[in-house]
Design a protein around this motif. Structure first.
Motif, short mmCIF file in Angstrom:
data_model
loop_
_atom_site.label_atom_id
_atom_site.label_comp_id
_atom_site.label_asym_id
_atom_site.label_seq_id
_atom_site.Cartn_x
_atom_site.Cartn_y
_atom_site.Cartn_z
N TYR A 57 0.83 -1.20 0.00
CA TYR A 57 0.00 0.00 0.00
C TYR A 57 0.87 1.25 0.00
N GLN A 58 0.45 2.27 -0.73
CA GLN A 58 1.18 3.54 -0.81
C GLN A 58 0.36 4.62 -0.15
N LEU A 59 0.77 5.04 1.04
CA LEU A 59 0.06 6.07 1.79
C LEU A 59 0.53 7.44 1.32
N ASN A 60 -0.36 8.16 0.65
CA ASN A 60 -0.03 9.47 0.09
C ASN A 60 1.27 9.42 -0.71
N ASP A 61 2.31 10.17 -0.31
CA ASP A 61 3.52 10.20 -1.12
C ASP A 61 4.59 9.22 -0.66
N LEU A 62 4.24 8.27 0.21
CA LEU A 62 5.21 7.27 0.63
C LEU A 62 5.39 6.22 -0.46
N PRO A 63 6.56 5.57 -0.49
CA PRO A 63 6.71 4.43 -1.41
C PRO A 63 5.85 3.26 -0.95
N ALA A 64 5.60 2.32 -1.85
CA ALA A 64 4.82 1.14 -1.50
C ALA A 64 5.46 0.41 -0.33
N SER A 65 4.64 -0.02 0.62
CA SER A 65 5.17 -0.65 1.83
C SER A 65 5.51 -2.12 1.60
N ALA A 118 4.03 5.59 9.67
CA ALA A 118 3.62 4.66 8.62
C ALA A 118 4.81 4.22 7.78
N TYR A 119 5.73 5.13 7.52
CA TYR A 119 6.91 4.79 6.73
C TYR A 119 7.75 3.71 7.41
N ILE A 120 7.96 3.86 8.71
CA ILE A 120 8.75 2.87 9.45
C ILE A 120 8.01 1.54 9.53
N LEU A 121 6.73 1.56 9.85
CA LEU A 121 5.97 0.31 9.97
C LEU A 121 5.89 -0.43 8.64
N GLY A 122 5.87 0.30 7.55
CA GLY A 122 5.80 -0.34 6.25
C GLY A 122 7.11 -0.93 5.77
#
Length: 338
Positions: A57-65, A118-122
């Motif tokens: 999943y890609q939350l807003n501008d984060l890379p895909a987790s 979210a970035y770290i958890l992904g």
């Protein structure tokens, strides 16, 4: 209309103020389990939803987790204030007025501070992996759309049941100060080193018998709801915990909820006049059972505890989903009387 007036007042006069306050704790049980809890103290609903994010999943501008996770997200924004991933890594964000990040959209690739959890958890299975990632990730400032476009800095608690850390950004470089959370406590302000120093004034001597004297009614302000008061209260509860009454994981979860209850702010018991004439409250509370990868939460308008068993979710196949955490019941579960 009331919310519009509140928005205008805050935006005009409090653009740099902290808009929410929170409390965090963890403790270990005789079953080698770690129980985590937190409260979200705030004066209004901040568009909180419970969400499930699958792998990729890609939350807003984060890379895909790489990994799936669940937790509390604020509307359609990148702000995830509480979450846990499929490997049991938990992230909680709490307000910190002393935070300083790099400028938004700076030339060096980074993430904004609301995206950090979210970035770290992904992308991390454990606190050790989280630390390695944090040290190489620049964090930028941004505005909180779900809280009237304010810039209210935060510090973070990451916990995988084996290791617990506090992460702060206070020098404007965008890179973190990382502290081991040996006390099992954190509140919104001040910075963690100051909180720890204050805690040591309570714990000098350190024995259980001496602690009982220090934490007696005449010497300990157990109902001080200021950030330091809440921090000291959590330290006291952790330091005097009686493991003899915790016989299984459910007992540990129940103690977690007792500690959450001790941090409760019923509406009308506390006001932050600098923020609003509306009374403060605990919008939502969570408890995490790390051994069983269970995430529990409840809200100010629904005291029934909801349980999410992450082991029952196939994060490779589940679709992204979310729903408001508020106004979800019309009555409490009735007793069945035969």
């Amino acid at each position: 209309m009331k919310k519009l007036l509140l928005t205008a007042a805050i935006a005009a006069t409090l653009a740099s103020s902290v808009t929410h306050a929170c409390s965090y704790f963890h403790f270990d049980t005789p079953q080698n389990n770690t129980i985590i809890g937190r409260t979200m103290e705030i004066g209004f609903e901040a568009q909180e939803t419970f969400f499930v994010a699958p792998r990729g999943y890609q939350l807003n501008d984060l890379p895909a987790s790489k990994y799936g996770y669940v937790g509390i997200r604020h509307g359609a924004t990148e702000w995830v204030s509480s979450a846990i991933n499929e490997h049991g890594l938990n992230a909680e964000s709490l307000a910190l007025g002393a935070s300083q990040y790099t400028a938004e959209d700076s030339t060096e690739l980074g993430v904004n501070y609301l995206n950090l959890g979210a970035y770290i958890l992904g992308n991390a299975k454990s606190v050790d992996e989280a630390v390695a990632l944090l040290k190489t990730t620049k964090v930028e400032t941004t505005k909180i759309e779900a809280a009237f476009d304010l810039e209210a800095g935060m510090h973070y608690a990451f916990n995988d049941g084996e290791r617990s850390i506090v992460v702060e950004y206070t020098d404007g470089s965008g890179y973190p100060d990382i502290h081991e959370n040996t006390l099992g406590a954190m509140t919104n302000d001040p910075i963690y080193d100051v909180q720890v120093g204050e805690a040591h004034t309570l714990l000098d001597g350190g024995s259980y018998e001496e602690a009982k004297v220090k934490f007696a009614e005449g010497s300990f302000k157990g109902f001080d709801k200021s950030p330091m008061g809440r921090f000291q209260h959590i330290v006291a509860m952790n330091h005097t915990q009686d493991n003899n009454v915790i016989e299984n994981d459910l007992d540990g979860v129940n103690r977690g909820w007792h500690m959450v209850n001790a941090l409760e702010i019923p509406r009308g018991s506390l006001y932050w006049r600098w923020l609003s004439d509306d009374p403060q409250m605990v919008g939502y509370s969570i408890v995490v059972d790390t051994n069983n990868n269970d995430y529990y939460f409840r809200t100010y308008d629904n005291q029934q505890i909801r349980k999410v068993d992450l082991d029952s979710i196939n994060f490779a196949k589940v679709d992204y989903q979310e729903e408001s955490i508020f106004s979800t019941i019309t009555e409490y579960q009735p007793m069945v009387i035969n």
